[in-house]
Design a protein around this motif. Structure first.
Motif, PDB file in Angstrom:
ATOM      1  N   SER A  52       0.852  -1.194   0.000  1.00 23.25           N
ATOM      2  CA  SER A  52       0.000   0.000   0.000  1.00 23.25           C
ATOM      3  C   SER A  52       0.885   1.240   0.000  1.00 23.25           C
ATOM      4  N   GLU A  53       0.526   2.191  -0.843  1.00 18.90           N
ATOM      5  CA  GLU A  53       1.235   3.459  -0.915  1.00 18.90           C
ATOM      6  C   GLU A  53       0.303   4.561  -0.413  1.00 18.90           C
ATOM      7  N   LYS A  54       0.831   5.433   0.405  1.00 20.21           N
ATOM      8  CA  LYS A  54       0.002   6.459   1.033  1.00 20.21           C
ATOM      9  C   LYS A  54      -0.756   7.297   0.020  1.00 20.21           C
ATOM     10  N   THR A  55      -0.196   7.425  -1.167  1.00 18.09           N
ATOM     11  CA  THR A  55      -0.797   8.275  -2.188  1.00 18.09           C
ATOM     12  C   THR A  55      -1.989   7.624  -2.883  1.00 18.09           C
ATOM     13  N   GLY A  84      -3.887   9.050   4.201  1.00 20.12           N
ATOM     14  CA  GLY A  84      -3.901   8.478   2.869  1.00 20.12           C
ATOM     15  C   GLY A  84      -4.288   7.018   2.949  1.00 20.12           C
ATOM     16  N   PHE A  85      -3.692   6.210   2.088  1.00 20.10           N
ATOM     17  CA  PHE A  85      -3.906   4.769   2.135  1.00 20.10           C
ATOM     18  C   PHE A  85      -3.051   4.214   3.265  1.00 20.10           C
ATOM     19  N   MET A  86      -3.663   3.458   4.163  1.00 20.85           N
ATOM     20  CA  MET A  86      -2.947   2.984   5.343  1.00 20.85           C
ATOM     21  C   MET A  86      -2.514   1.522   5.172  1.00 20.85           C
ATOM     22  N   TYR A 104      -8.061   3.293   4.902  1.00 21.89           N
ATOM     23  CA  TYR A 104      -7.689   4.510   4.199  1.00 21.89           C
ATOM     24  C   TYR A 104      -8.521   5.669   4.725  1.00 21.89           C
ATOM     25  N   ALA A 105      -8.115   6.871   4.343  1.00 23.00           N
ATOM     26  CA  ALA A 105      -8.822   8.074   4.761  1.00 23.00           C
ATOM     27  C   ALA A 105      -9.773   8.531   3.667  1.00 23.00           C
ATOM     28  N   GLY A 147      -5.388   2.625  11.959  1.00 18.76           N
ATOM     29  CA  GLY A 147      -5.800   1.886  10.788  1.00 18.76           C
ATOM     30  C   GLY A 147      -5.053   0.599  10.530  1.00 18.76           C
ATOM     31  N   TYR A 148      -4.067   0.270  11.367  1.00 16.49           N
ATOM     32  CA  TYR A 148      -3.416  -1.024  11.198  1.00 16.49           C
ATOM     33  C   TYR A 148      -4.421  -2.135  11.511  1.00 16.49           C
TER      34      TYR A 148
END
Length: 211
Positions: A52-55, A84-86, A104-105, A147-148
């Motif tokens: 997962s990438e935060k963007t 972002g994406f967690m 994610y947010a 979010g983990y």
């Protein structure tokens, strides 16, 4: 009698085999350095890795290399300095149901919220995505970490929610999800043995609080 018991315990402990420490060599190999703020890695049974990438992307590593294409049908993500994406994790029963869980947010005006979702991973695409938990009330500003996702042996999952920074006092309350660890099942339902299910003024998703 007590002394005999004590001596037997000591004798049993002294008889335990001592496992020697064996030096291990570790080889570090760079697979890629072309990721946008990688946040979590989920390993699939076939050896693939999802990152997962935060963007807002889910990168794929297959056969030891980063693929150009990313996972398709990823939801719209709210991305900022801290959000972002967690996380992304594989269902323990992935071989049977092909499910992955991720957090994610999202932004629906102000403030923003953290959600936990699940979907089937089919042909490198998310199918039938479902939001199973939305953190309400949302934290003001952009200080909501968490979010983990961790699965327990009984199949339920835990996820932490930070206190929101300026609202850290809410971590001592049971009518808000801020500053807690939540426990839900794979469909977002509250397990009946959660500790705060009997009082309607308390959030039943809470497993522990004050964090």
């Amino acid at each position: 009698a007590f002394l005999r018991y004590l001596f037997s315990v000591i004798a049993a402990l002294s008889a335990l085999a001592v496992v020697p420490c064996v030096a291990q060599s570790i080889v570090i190999e760079t697979i890629t350095d072309d990721l946008n703020y990688p946040h979590a890695i989920a390993l699939l049974p076939n050896g693939d890795a999802l990152i997962s990438e935060k963007t807002g992307q889910i990168a794929i590593v297959r056969d030891g290399r980063l693929l150009e294409q990313t996972v398709a049908n990823v939801p719209e993500i709210y991305v900022s300095l801290l959000t972002g994406f967690m996380d992304i994790v594989v269902d323990p029963s992935f071989a049977e149901n092909s499910q992955v869980f991720y957090s994610y947010a999202i932004a629906e005006g102000e403030p923003w919220s953290l959600v936990i979702a699940k979907a089937k991973l089919v042909d490198d695409a998310l199918q039938n995505p479902q939001i199973i938990l939305k953190i309400t009330p949302a934290a003001p500003g952009e200080n909501l970490w968490g979010g983990y996702i961790t699965f327990l042996p009984d199949g339920t999952l835990l996820t932490p929610v930070a206190d929101g920074g300026d609202t850290r006092a809410q971590a001592q309350r049971l009518d808000t999800l801020l500053g807690t660890v939540l426990r839900i099942d794979k469909d977002g339902n509250v397990p009946p043995d959660n500790p705060f299910t009997s009082n309607p003024r308390q959030r039943p998703e809470i497993f522990t609080y004050g964090h």
